[in-house]
Design a protein around this motif. Structure first.
Motif, PDB file in Angstrom:
ATOM      1  N   LYS A  70       0.828  -1.203   0.000  1.00 21.21           N
ATOM      2  CA  LYS A  70       0.000   0.000   0.000  1.00 21.21           C
ATOM      3  C   LYS A  70       0.863   1.254   0.000  1.00 21.21           C
ATOM      4  N   GLN A  73       2.439   1.695  -3.484  1.00 23.91           N
ATOM      5  CA  GLN A  73       1.431   2.139  -4.447  1.00 23.91           C
ATOM      6  C   GLN A  73       1.092   3.620  -4.259  1.00 23.91           C
ATOM      7  N   GLU A  89     -11.129   4.269  -6.928  1.00 23.96           N
ATOM      8  CA  GLU A  89     -10.372   3.040  -6.695  1.00 23.96           C
ATOM      9  C   GLU A  89     -10.284   2.176  -7.945  1.00 23.96           C
ATOM     10  N   SER A  93      -6.818   0.987  -9.578  1.00 20.12           N
ATOM     11  CA  SER A  93      -6.469  -0.418  -9.745  1.00 20.12           C
ATOM     12  C   SER A  93      -5.998  -0.720 -11.167  1.00 20.12           C
ATOM     13  N   SER A  97      -2.208  -1.714 -12.277  1.00 17.25           N
ATOM     14  CA  SER A  97      -2.004  -2.946 -13.036  1.00 17.25           C
ATOM     15  C   SER A  97      -1.156  -2.681 -14.280  1.00 17.25           C
ATOM     16  N   ASP A 421      -9.404  -7.880 -15.447  1.00 16.04           N
ATOM     17  CA  ASP A 421      -9.412  -6.561 -14.827  1.00 16.04           C
ATOM     18  C   ASP A 421     -10.841  -6.035 -14.787  1.00 16.04           C
ATOM     19  N   GLU A 423     -13.770  -3.359 -12.953  1.00 14.73           N
ATOM     20  CA  GLU A 423     -14.003  -2.127 -12.211  1.00 14.73           C
ATOM     21  C   GLU A 423     -14.987  -2.423 -11.086  1.00 14.73           C
TER      22      GLU A 423
END
Length: 462
Positions: A70, A73, A89, A93, A97, A421, A423
Protein backbone atom coordinates in the motif's frame (compact mmCIF):
# COMPACT_ATOMS: atom_id res chain seq x y z
CA UNK A 1 15.66 -10.61 -0.13
CA UNK A 2 12.26 -12.08 -0.80
CA UNK A 3 9.93 -12.51 2.22
CA UNK A 4 9.98 -16.32 1.86
CA UNK A 5 13.78 -16.43 1.95
CA UNK A 6 13.80 -13.95 4.82
CA UNK A 7 11.39 -16.17 6.72
CA UNK A 8 13.73 -19.14 6.26
CA UNK A 9 16.65 -17.02 7.46
CA UNK A 10 14.65 -16.01 10.53
CA UNK A 11 13.93 -19.67 11.28
CA UNK A 12 17.67 -20.39 11.04
CA UNK A 13 18.33 -17.55 13.50
CA UNK A 14 15.72 -19.01 15.86
CA UNK A 15 17.40 -22.42 15.75
CA UNK A 16 20.79 -20.83 16.39
CA UNK A 17 19.35 -18.87 19.31
CA UNK A 18 17.93 -22.07 20.76
CA UNK A 19 21.28 -23.81 20.47
CA UNK A 20 23.34 -21.05 22.07
CA UNK A 21 20.73 -20.56 24.80
CA UNK A 22 20.73 -24.25 25.57
CA UNK A 23 24.54 -24.32 25.64
CA UNK A 24 24.76 -21.22 27.86
CA UNK A 25 22.37 -22.67 30.42
CA UNK A 26 24.42 -25.84 30.68
CA UNK A 27 27.68 -23.90 30.91
CA UNK A 28 26.27 -21.76 33.73
CA UNK A 29 25.09 -24.88 35.53
CA UNK A 30 28.45 -26.67 35.49
CA UNK A 31 30.16 -24.51 38.18
CA UNK A 32 27.07 -24.94 40.37
CA UNK A 33 27.18 -28.72 40.26
CA UNK A 34 25.01 -29.63 37.25
CA UNK A 35 21.67 -28.81 35.68
CA UNK A 36 19.82 -29.83 38.84
CA UNK A 37 20.77 -26.43 40.23
CA UNK A 38 18.99 -24.63 37.40
CA UNK A 39 15.52 -23.26 38.02
CA UNK A 40 14.34 -24.93 34.78
CA UNK A 41 15.62 -27.52 32.34
CA UNK A 42 18.13 -26.35 29.67
CA UNK A 43 15.44 -26.94 27.04
CA UNK A 44 13.36 -24.07 28.43
CA UNK A 45 16.32 -21.68 28.45
CA UNK A 46 16.97 -22.51 24.81
CA UNK A 47 13.28 -22.12 23.97
CA UNK A 48 13.22 -18.78 25.80
CA UNK A 49 16.15 -17.47 23.75
CA UNK A 50 14.52 -18.77 20.55
CA UNK A 51 11.25 -16.99 21.35
CA UNK A 52 13.11 -13.78 22.11
CA UNK A 53 14.81 -14.06 18.73
CA UNK A 54 11.90 -15.17 16.59
CA UNK A 55 8.78 -13.37 17.79
CA UNK A 56 9.96 -9.74 17.35
CA UNK A 57 11.51 -10.54 13.97
CA UNK A 58 8.38 -12.30 12.71
CA UNK A 59 6.22 -9.43 14.00
CA UNK A 60 8.31 -6.88 12.09
CA UNK A 61 8.31 -9.07 8.97
CA UNK A 62 4.54 -9.47 9.09
CA UNK A 63 3.91 -5.75 9.51
CA UNK A 64 6.31 -4.88 6.70
CA UNK A 65 4.78 -7.37 4.27
CA UNK A 66 1.26 -6.23 5.20
CA UNK A 67 1.84 -2.52 4.58
CA UNK A 68 4.66 -2.25 2.06
CA UNK A 69 2.41 -2.76 -0.96
CA UNK A 70 0.00 0.00 0.00
CA UNK A 71 2.81 2.42 0.84
CA UNK A 72 4.63 1.75 -2.43
CA UNK A 73 1.43 2.14 -4.45
CA UNK A 74 0.71 5.47 -2.75
CA UNK A 75 4.21 6.74 -3.52
CA UNK A 76 4.01 5.59 -7.15
CA UNK A 77 0.59 7.18 -7.71
CA UNK A 78 1.80 10.39 -6.06
CA UNK A 79 4.72 10.61 -8.47
CA UNK A 80 2.41 10.81 -11.51
CA UNK A 81 1.43 14.11 -13.11
CA UNK A 82 -1.68 15.73 -11.69
CA UNK A 83 -3.77 15.02 -14.78
CA UNK A 84 -3.01 11.26 -14.59
CA UNK A 85 -3.87 10.74 -10.92
CA UNK A 86 -6.95 8.42 -10.79
CA UNK A 87 -10.17 9.73 -9.37
CA UNK A 88 -11.50 6.48 -7.83
CA UNK A 89 -10.37 3.04 -6.70
CA UNK A 90 -11.34 1.35 -9.95
CA UNK A 91 -9.19 3.68 -12.05
CA UNK A 92 -6.33 3.37 -9.53
CA UNK A 93 -6.47 -0.42 -9.74
CA UNK A 94 -6.33 -0.40 -13.54
CA UNK A 95 -3.49 2.16 -13.58
CA UNK A 96 -1.43 0.22 -11.03
CA UNK A 97 -2.00 -2.95 -13.04
CA UNK A 98 -0.64 -1.22 -16.13
CA UNK A 99 2.39 0.12 -14.22
CA UNK A 100 3.10 -3.32 -12.74
CA UNK A 101 2.88 -4.95 -16.18
CA UNK A 102 5.42 -2.48 -17.55
CA UNK A 103 7.70 -3.04 -14.55
CA UNK A 104 7.53 -6.82 -14.95
CA UNK A 105 8.14 -6.71 -18.72
CA UNK A 106 4.71 -8.06 -19.64
CA UNK A 107 3.84 -4.77 -21.37
CA UNK A 108 6.41 -3.06 -23.65
CA UNK A 109 7.25 0.53 -22.60
CA UNK A 110 6.60 1.74 -26.15
CA UNK A 111 2.89 0.94 -25.74
CA UNK A 112 2.32 3.33 -22.83
CA UNK A 113 2.88 6.97 -21.98
CA UNK A 114 6.22 8.28 -20.70
CA UNK A 115 4.90 9.00 -17.15
CA UNK A 116 3.76 5.38 -16.91
CA UNK A 117 7.28 4.21 -17.84
CA UNK A 118 8.78 6.52 -15.22
CA UNK A 119 6.30 5.25 -12.65
CA UNK A 120 7.19 1.63 -13.47
CA UNK A 121 10.88 2.40 -12.94
CA UNK A 122 10.06 4.08 -9.64
CA UNK A 123 7.93 1.08 -8.65
CA UNK A 124 10.78 -1.30 -9.35
CA UNK A 125 13.25 0.89 -7.43
CA UNK A 126 10.93 1.19 -4.44
CA UNK A 127 10.41 -2.57 -4.36
CA UNK A 128 14.16 -3.19 -4.33
CA UNK A 129 14.68 -0.61 -1.59
CA UNK A 130 11.83 -2.10 0.41
CA UNK A 131 13.30 -5.59 0.19
CA UNK A 132 16.73 -4.30 1.28
CA UNK A 133 15.46 -2.32 4.26
CA UNK A 134 13.11 -5.13 5.25
CA UNK A 135 15.92 -7.68 5.23
CA UNK A 136 18.25 -5.42 7.19
CA UNK A 137 15.63 -4.55 9.79
CA UNK A 138 14.32 -8.10 10.31
CA UNK A 139 17.80 -9.61 10.60
CA UNK A 140 18.91 -6.83 12.96
CA UNK A 141 15.88 -7.31 15.19
CA UNK A 142 16.38 -11.09 15.23
CA UNK A 143 20.07 -10.84 16.12
CA UNK A 144 19.61 -8.10 18.73
CA UNK A 145 16.61 -9.73 20.41
CA UNK A 146 18.32 -13.13 20.34
CA UNK A 147 21.44 -11.61 21.93
CA UNK A 148 19.36 -10.01 24.68
CA UNK A 149 17.64 -13.34 25.29
CA UNK A 150 21.01 -15.06 25.47
CA UNK A 151 22.48 -12.46 27.87
CA UNK A 152 19.48 -12.63 30.23
CA UNK A 153 19.88 -16.36 30.87
CA UNK A 154 20.43 -16.86 34.61
CA UNK A 155 20.30 -20.02 36.74
CA UNK A 156 17.72 -18.41 39.03
CA UNK A 157 15.39 -17.44 36.18
CA UNK A 158 12.34 -19.67 35.90
CA UNK A 159 12.48 -20.08 32.12
CA UNK A 160 9.71 -22.68 32.03
CA UNK A 161 7.10 -20.31 33.44
CA UNK A 162 8.16 -17.56 31.03
CA UNK A 163 8.10 -19.87 27.99
CA UNK A 164 4.68 -21.25 28.88
CA UNK A 165 3.34 -17.74 29.46
CA UNK A 166 4.65 -16.52 26.10
CA UNK A 167 3.26 -19.56 24.31
CA UNK A 168 -0.11 -19.02 25.95
CA UNK A 169 -0.26 -15.52 24.50
CA UNK A 170 0.96 -16.82 21.12
CA UNK A 171 -1.84 -19.39 21.07
CA UNK A 172 -4.33 -16.72 22.09
CA UNK A 173 -3.08 -14.46 19.28
CA UNK A 174 -3.48 -17.28 16.75
CA UNK A 175 -7.03 -17.96 17.90
CA UNK A 176 -7.84 -14.24 17.81
CA UNK A 177 -6.31 -13.97 14.33
CA UNK A 178 -8.54 -16.76 13.07
CA UNK A 179 -11.62 -15.05 14.51
CA UNK A 180 -10.60 -11.63 13.19
CA UNK A 181 -9.96 -13.13 9.75
CA UNK A 182 -13.45 -14.60 9.72
CA UNK A 183 -14.93 -11.27 10.79
CA UNK A 184 -12.88 -9.49 8.14
CA UNK A 185 -14.21 -11.81 5.44
CA UNK A 186 -17.78 -11.31 6.63
CA UNK A 187 -17.55 -7.53 6.79
CA UNK A 188 -15.74 -7.17 3.46
CA UNK A 189 -18.34 -9.30 1.67
CA UNK A 190 -21.19 -7.56 3.50
CA UNK A 191 -19.87 -4.09 2.62
CA UNK A 192 -19.66 -4.88 -1.10
CA UNK A 193 -23.04 -6.59 -0.96
CA UNK A 194 -24.62 -3.44 0.44
CA UNK A 195 -23.03 -1.45 -2.39
CA UNK A 196 -24.56 -3.90 -4.87
CA UNK A 197 -28.02 -3.51 -3.36
CA UNK A 198 -27.66 0.25 -3.72
CA UNK A 199 -27.53 -0.32 -7.48
CA UNK A 200 -29.88 -3.31 -7.83
CA UNK A 201 -33.02 -3.77 -5.66
CA UNK A 202 -32.73 -6.69 -3.26
CA UNK A 203 -36.16 -7.97 -4.34
CA UNK A 204 -34.97 -8.23 -7.93
CA UNK A 205 -31.88 -10.14 -6.83
CA UNK A 206 -33.66 -12.61 -4.53
CA UNK A 207 -36.83 -13.19 -6.54
CA UNK A 208 -35.59 -12.58 -10.09
CA UNK A 209 -35.78 -15.53 -12.47
CA UNK A 210 -33.30 -14.28 -15.10
CA UNK A 211 -29.55 -13.90 -14.82
CA UNK A 212 -27.71 -11.80 -17.39
CA UNK A 213 -25.11 -9.57 -15.68
CA UNK A 214 -23.80 -8.17 -18.97
CA UNK A 215 -25.16 -4.76 -19.86
CA UNK A 216 -27.45 -5.15 -22.84
CA UNK A 217 -26.48 -3.60 -26.16
CA UNK A 218 -30.03 -3.47 -27.56
CA UNK A 219 -33.33 -2.44 -26.06
CA UNK A 220 -34.98 -5.77 -26.95
CA UNK A 221 -32.59 -7.85 -24.85
CA UNK A 222 -33.36 -9.29 -21.41
CA UNK A 223 -32.87 -6.01 -19.62
CA UNK A 224 -31.38 -2.70 -20.61
CA UNK A 225 -29.17 -2.73 -17.52
CA UNK A 226 -28.69 -6.47 -17.14
CA UNK A 227 -30.69 -9.01 -15.14
CA UNK A 228 -29.53 -10.07 -11.67
CA UNK A 229 -31.99 -12.70 -10.48
CA UNK A 230 -30.25 -15.36 -8.39
CA UNK A 231 -32.95 -18.06 -8.68
CA UNK A 232 -31.48 -19.73 -11.82
CA UNK A 233 -28.05 -19.90 -10.20
CA UNK A 234 -29.25 -21.43 -6.95
CA UNK A 235 -31.55 -23.78 -8.86
CA UNK A 236 -28.57 -25.03 -10.87
CA UNK A 237 -26.48 -25.29 -7.72
CA UNK A 238 -29.12 -27.35 -5.92
CA UNK A 239 -29.70 -29.56 -8.99
CA UNK A 240 -26.03 -30.43 -9.43
CA UNK A 241 -25.55 -30.88 -5.67
CA UNK A 242 -28.59 -33.19 -5.48
CA UNK A 243 -27.23 -35.35 -8.31
CA UNK A 244 -23.83 -35.44 -6.62
CA UNK A 245 -25.28 -36.52 -3.30
CA UNK A 246 -27.49 -39.13 -5.04
CA UNK A 247 -24.24 -40.70 -6.24
CA UNK A 248 -22.00 -40.08 -3.23
CA UNK A 249 -24.27 -40.95 -0.30
CA UNK A 250 -25.31 -44.52 -1.25
CA UNK A 251 -21.88 -45.51 -2.56
CA UNK A 252 -19.95 -43.84 0.25
CA UNK A 253 -22.25 -45.08 3.02
CA UNK A 254 -22.43 -48.67 1.77
CA UNK A 255 -18.67 -48.80 1.24
CA UNK A 256 -18.18 -47.52 4.82
CA UNK A 257 -20.52 -50.22 6.16
CA UNK A 258 -18.66 -52.90 4.23
CA UNK A 259 -15.21 -51.75 5.30
CA UNK A 260 -16.11 -51.31 8.96
CA UNK A 261 -18.32 -54.38 9.52
CA UNK A 262 -17.73 -57.00 6.83
CA UNK A 263 -14.26 -56.63 5.32
CA UNK A 264 -11.29 -58.36 6.93
CA UNK A 265 -8.15 -56.44 7.84
CA UNK A 266 -6.32 -57.38 4.66
CA UNK A 267 -9.12 -56.22 2.37
CA UNK A 268 -9.69 -53.07 4.43
CA UNK A 269 -5.98 -52.24 4.31
CA UNK A 270 -6.09 -52.32 0.48
CA UNK A 271 -9.56 -50.96 -0.36
CA UNK A 272 -9.69 -48.05 2.08
CA UNK A 273 -6.47 -46.34 0.86
CA UNK A 274 -7.54 -46.87 -2.76
CA UNK A 275 -10.93 -45.32 -2.02
CA UNK A 276 -9.39 -42.35 -0.25
CA UNK A 277 -7.06 -41.75 -3.19
CA UNK A 278 -10.06 -40.23 -4.96
CA UNK A 279 -9.86 -37.32 -2.54
CA UNK A 280 -6.31 -36.55 -3.67
CA UNK A 281 -7.15 -36.14 -7.35
CA UNK A 282 -7.26 -32.44 -8.38
CA UNK A 283 -10.72 -31.17 -9.28
CA UNK A 284 -9.49 -30.05 -12.70
CA UNK A 285 -8.74 -33.71 -13.49
CA UNK A 286 -12.31 -34.58 -12.55
CA UNK A 287 -13.39 -31.75 -14.83
CA UNK A 288 -11.45 -33.21 -17.74
CA UNK A 289 -12.97 -36.63 -17.06
CA UNK A 290 -16.47 -35.16 -16.93
CA UNK A 291 -16.06 -33.03 -20.08
CA UNK A 292 -14.24 -35.58 -22.25
CA UNK A 293 -15.75 -38.87 -21.13
CA UNK A 294 -18.92 -38.64 -19.06
CA UNK A 295 -20.69 -35.75 -20.83
CA UNK A 296 -20.27 -37.21 -24.38
CA UNK A 297 -21.35 -40.64 -23.09
CA UNK A 298 -24.53 -39.20 -21.58
CA UNK A 299 -25.27 -37.19 -24.73
CA UNK A 300 -24.78 -40.22 -27.01
CA UNK A 301 -26.80 -42.48 -24.72
CA UNK A 302 -29.69 -40.00 -24.62
CA UNK A 303 -29.60 -39.61 -28.40
CA UNK A 304 -29.68 -43.37 -28.89
CA UNK A 305 -32.98 -43.64 -27.00
CA UNK A 306 -34.49 -40.56 -28.60
CA UNK A 307 -33.98 -38.04 -25.79
CA UNK A 308 -32.46 -34.64 -26.42
CA UNK A 309 -29.47 -33.94 -24.18
CA UNK A 310 -26.94 -31.13 -24.16
CA UNK A 311 -23.25 -31.81 -24.64
CA UNK A 312 -22.79 -30.07 -21.28
CA UNK A 313 -25.31 -31.18 -18.69
CA UNK A 314 -26.00 -31.06 -14.98
CA UNK A 315 -26.06 -34.87 -14.92
CA UNK A 316 -22.45 -35.14 -16.08
CA UNK A 317 -21.18 -32.51 -13.66
CA UNK A 318 -23.21 -33.83 -10.73
CA UNK A 319 -22.27 -37.46 -11.35
CA UNK A 320 -18.54 -36.77 -11.46
CA UNK A 321 -18.83 -34.45 -8.47
CA UNK A 322 -20.51 -37.28 -6.59
CA UNK A 323 -17.57 -39.56 -7.39
CA UNK A 324 -15.25 -36.90 -6.01
CA UNK A 325 -17.24 -36.65 -2.75
CA UNK A 326 -17.43 -40.44 -2.17
CA UNK A 327 -14.23 -40.53 -0.04
CA UNK A 328 -15.57 -37.67 2.07
CA UNK A 329 -18.82 -39.47 2.89
CA UNK A 330 -17.13 -42.85 3.25
CA UNK A 331 -14.40 -41.66 5.59
CA UNK A 332 -16.76 -39.76 7.90
CA UNK A 333 -19.28 -42.61 7.98
CA UNK A 334 -16.54 -45.17 8.63
CA UNK A 335 -15.24 -43.17 11.58
CA UNK A 336 -18.73 -42.78 13.04
CA UNK A 337 -19.57 -46.48 12.65
CA UNK A 338 -16.28 -47.55 14.22
CA UNK A 339 -17.00 -45.21 17.15
CA UNK A 340 -20.04 -47.31 18.13
CA UNK A 341 -18.95 -49.41 21.16
CA UNK A 342 -18.15 -53.05 20.51
CA UNK A 343 -20.33 -54.00 23.48
CA UNK A 344 -23.46 -53.10 21.49
CA UNK A 345 -22.40 -55.48 18.72
CA UNK A 346 -21.58 -58.26 21.19
CA UNK A 347 -24.88 -57.82 23.04
CA UNK A 348 -26.91 -57.94 19.83
CA UNK A 349 -25.12 -61.03 18.56
CA UNK A 350 -25.44 -62.69 21.97
CA UNK A 351 -29.21 -62.25 21.80
CA UNK A 352 -29.31 -64.18 18.53
CA UNK A 353 -29.35 -61.39 15.96
CA UNK A 354 -27.49 -61.90 12.72
CA UNK A 355 -24.70 -59.58 11.60
CA UNK A 356 -27.06 -57.94 9.13
CA UNK A 357 -29.75 -57.41 11.76
CA UNK A 358 -27.16 -56.00 14.15
CA UNK A 359 -26.05 -53.54 11.52
CA UNK A 360 -29.59 -52.44 10.62
CA UNK A 361 -31.19 -52.33 14.08
CA UNK A 362 -28.28 -51.49 16.43
CA UNK A 363 -25.18 -50.02 14.81
CA UNK A 364 -26.78 -47.90 12.10
CA UNK A 365 -29.33 -46.19 14.42
CA UNK A 366 -26.56 -45.47 16.91
CA UNK A 367 -24.33 -43.97 14.21
CA UNK A 368 -27.11 -42.17 12.31
CA UNK A 369 -26.63 -38.69 13.88
CA UNK A 370 -22.96 -38.63 12.97
CA UNK A 371 -23.67 -39.97 9.49
CA UNK A 372 -26.30 -37.29 8.87
CA UNK A 373 -23.90 -34.62 10.05
CA UNK A 374 -21.24 -35.92 7.68
CA UNK A 375 -23.70 -35.96 4.78
CA UNK A 376 -24.69 -32.34 5.39
CA UNK A 377 -21.03 -31.36 5.48
CA UNK A 378 -20.58 -33.20 2.18
CA UNK A 379 -23.47 -31.15 0.75
CA UNK A 380 -21.57 -28.00 1.70
CA UNK A 381 -18.55 -29.36 -0.15
CA UNK A 382 -20.66 -30.04 -3.25
CA UNK A 383 -22.20 -26.57 -3.22
CA UNK A 384 -18.77 -24.93 -3.22
CA UNK A 385 -17.32 -26.88 -6.16
CA UNK A 386 -16.44 -24.83 -9.24
CA UNK A 387 -14.05 -26.44 -11.72
CA UNK A 388 -16.12 -29.51 -12.57
CA UNK A 389 -19.19 -27.35 -13.25
CA UNK A 390 -17.24 -24.97 -15.48
CA UNK A 391 -15.90 -27.80 -17.64
CA UNK A 392 -18.91 -30.15 -17.70
CA UNK A 393 -22.07 -28.11 -17.09
CA UNK A 394 -21.33 -24.84 -18.88
CA UNK A 395 -22.05 -21.20 -18.05
CA UNK A 396 -25.65 -20.78 -19.17
CA UNK A 397 -27.96 -19.69 -16.33
CA UNK A 398 -31.03 -21.74 -17.29
CA UNK A 399 -33.94 -22.05 -14.90
CA UNK A 400 -34.67 -25.75 -15.31
CA UNK A 401 -34.95 -28.98 -13.35
CA UNK A 402 -33.95 -31.15 -16.33
CA UNK A 403 -30.56 -32.77 -15.52
CA UNK A 404 -29.82 -33.19 -19.24
CA UNK A 405 -29.72 -29.43 -19.88
CA UNK A 406 -26.93 -26.93 -19.39
CA UNK A 407 -26.97 -25.11 -16.05
CA UNK A 408 -24.54 -23.13 -13.98
CA UNK A 409 -23.88 -22.60 -10.27
CA UNK A 410 -23.23 -19.72 -7.93
CA UNK A 411 -19.50 -20.38 -7.61
CA UNK A 412 -19.02 -20.55 -11.38
CA UNK A 413 -20.68 -17.17 -11.84
CA UNK A 414 -18.55 -15.65 -9.08
CA UNK A 415 -15.41 -16.77 -10.89
CA UNK A 416 -16.76 -15.50 -14.21
CA UNK A 417 -17.67 -12.09 -12.82
CA UNK A 418 -14.27 -11.54 -11.21
CA UNK A 419 -12.09 -12.82 -14.06
CA UNK A 420 -9.76 -10.25 -15.61
CA UNK A 421 -9.41 -6.56 -14.83
CA UNK A 422 -12.75 -5.48 -13.42
CA UNK A 423 -14.00 -2.13 -12.21
CA UNK A 424 -15.36 -2.58 -8.70
CA UNK A 425 -17.94 0.15 -9.12
CA UNK A 426 -20.17 -1.71 -11.58
CA UNK A 427 -23.17 -3.81 -10.63
CA UNK A 428 -21.73 -6.70 -12.64
CA UNK A 429 -18.64 -6.99 -10.44
CA UNK A 430 -20.45 -6.25 -7.18
CA UNK A 431 -22.93 -9.04 -8.00
CA UNK A 432 -20.17 -11.54 -7.25
CA UNK A 433 -20.07 -10.36 -3.63
CA UNK A 434 -23.83 -10.59 -3.30
CA UNK A 435 -23.71 -14.16 -4.60
CA UNK A 436 -20.85 -14.91 -2.22
CA UNK A 437 -22.85 -13.57 0.71
CA UNK A 438 -25.85 -15.74 -0.16
CA UNK A 439 -23.62 -18.77 -0.65
CA UNK A 440 -21.93 -18.10 2.69
CA UNK A 441 -25.29 -17.92 4.45
CA UNK A 442 -26.46 -21.15 2.76
CA UNK A 443 -23.39 -23.18 3.71
CA UNK A 444 -23.40 -21.68 7.21
CA UNK A 445 -27.01 -22.76 7.64
CA UNK A 446 -26.15 -26.30 6.50
CA UNK A 447 -23.25 -26.51 8.93
CA UNK A 448 -25.42 -25.25 11.79
CA UNK A 449 -28.10 -27.82 10.97
CA UNK A 450 -25.46 -30.56 10.87
CA UNK A 451 -24.12 -29.58 14.29
CA UNK A 452 -27.65 -29.38 15.72
CA UNK A 453 -28.46 -32.89 14.47
CA UNK A 454 -25.25 -34.34 15.88
CA UNK A 455 -25.68 -32.67 19.27
CA UNK A 456 -29.38 -33.49 19.61
CA UNK A 457 -29.24 -37.17 18.74
CA UNK A 458 -25.70 -38.02 19.81
CA UNK A 459 -25.52 -40.99 22.15
CA UNK A 460 -23.10 -41.07 25.08
CA UNK A 461 -21.60 -44.45 25.85
CA UNK A 462 -19.54 -45.59 28.81
Amino acid sequence: MQPANLLLLTIVCVLVAYGVGYARSRSLAMPLGGIRHLKSLPFYYGARAALWCGLPALFVLGLWVAFQGKVIQTLVIGSLPQEMIPGNEGEASLLLSKISNVASGALPPSFVEAPIVDASERLQALREQSRFYMSALVVSVAVLAGFLGWVRIRPKVNARVQVESILKWVFFACAALAILTTLGIIFSVAFETVRFFDKIPITEFIFGSQWSPQTAMRADQVASQGAFGMIPLFTGTLLISAIAMFVAVPVGLLSAIYLSEYANKKVRGVVKPLLEMLAGIPTVVYGFFAALTVAPFISDLAASIGIEASSQSALAAGGVMGIMIIPFVSSLSDDVINAVPQTLRDGSLALGATQSETMKKVIFPAALPGIMGGILLAVSRAIGETMIVVMAAGLAANLTANPLETVTTVTVQIVTLLTGDQEFDSAKTLAAFALGAMLFLSTLLLNVVALKIVRKYREQYD
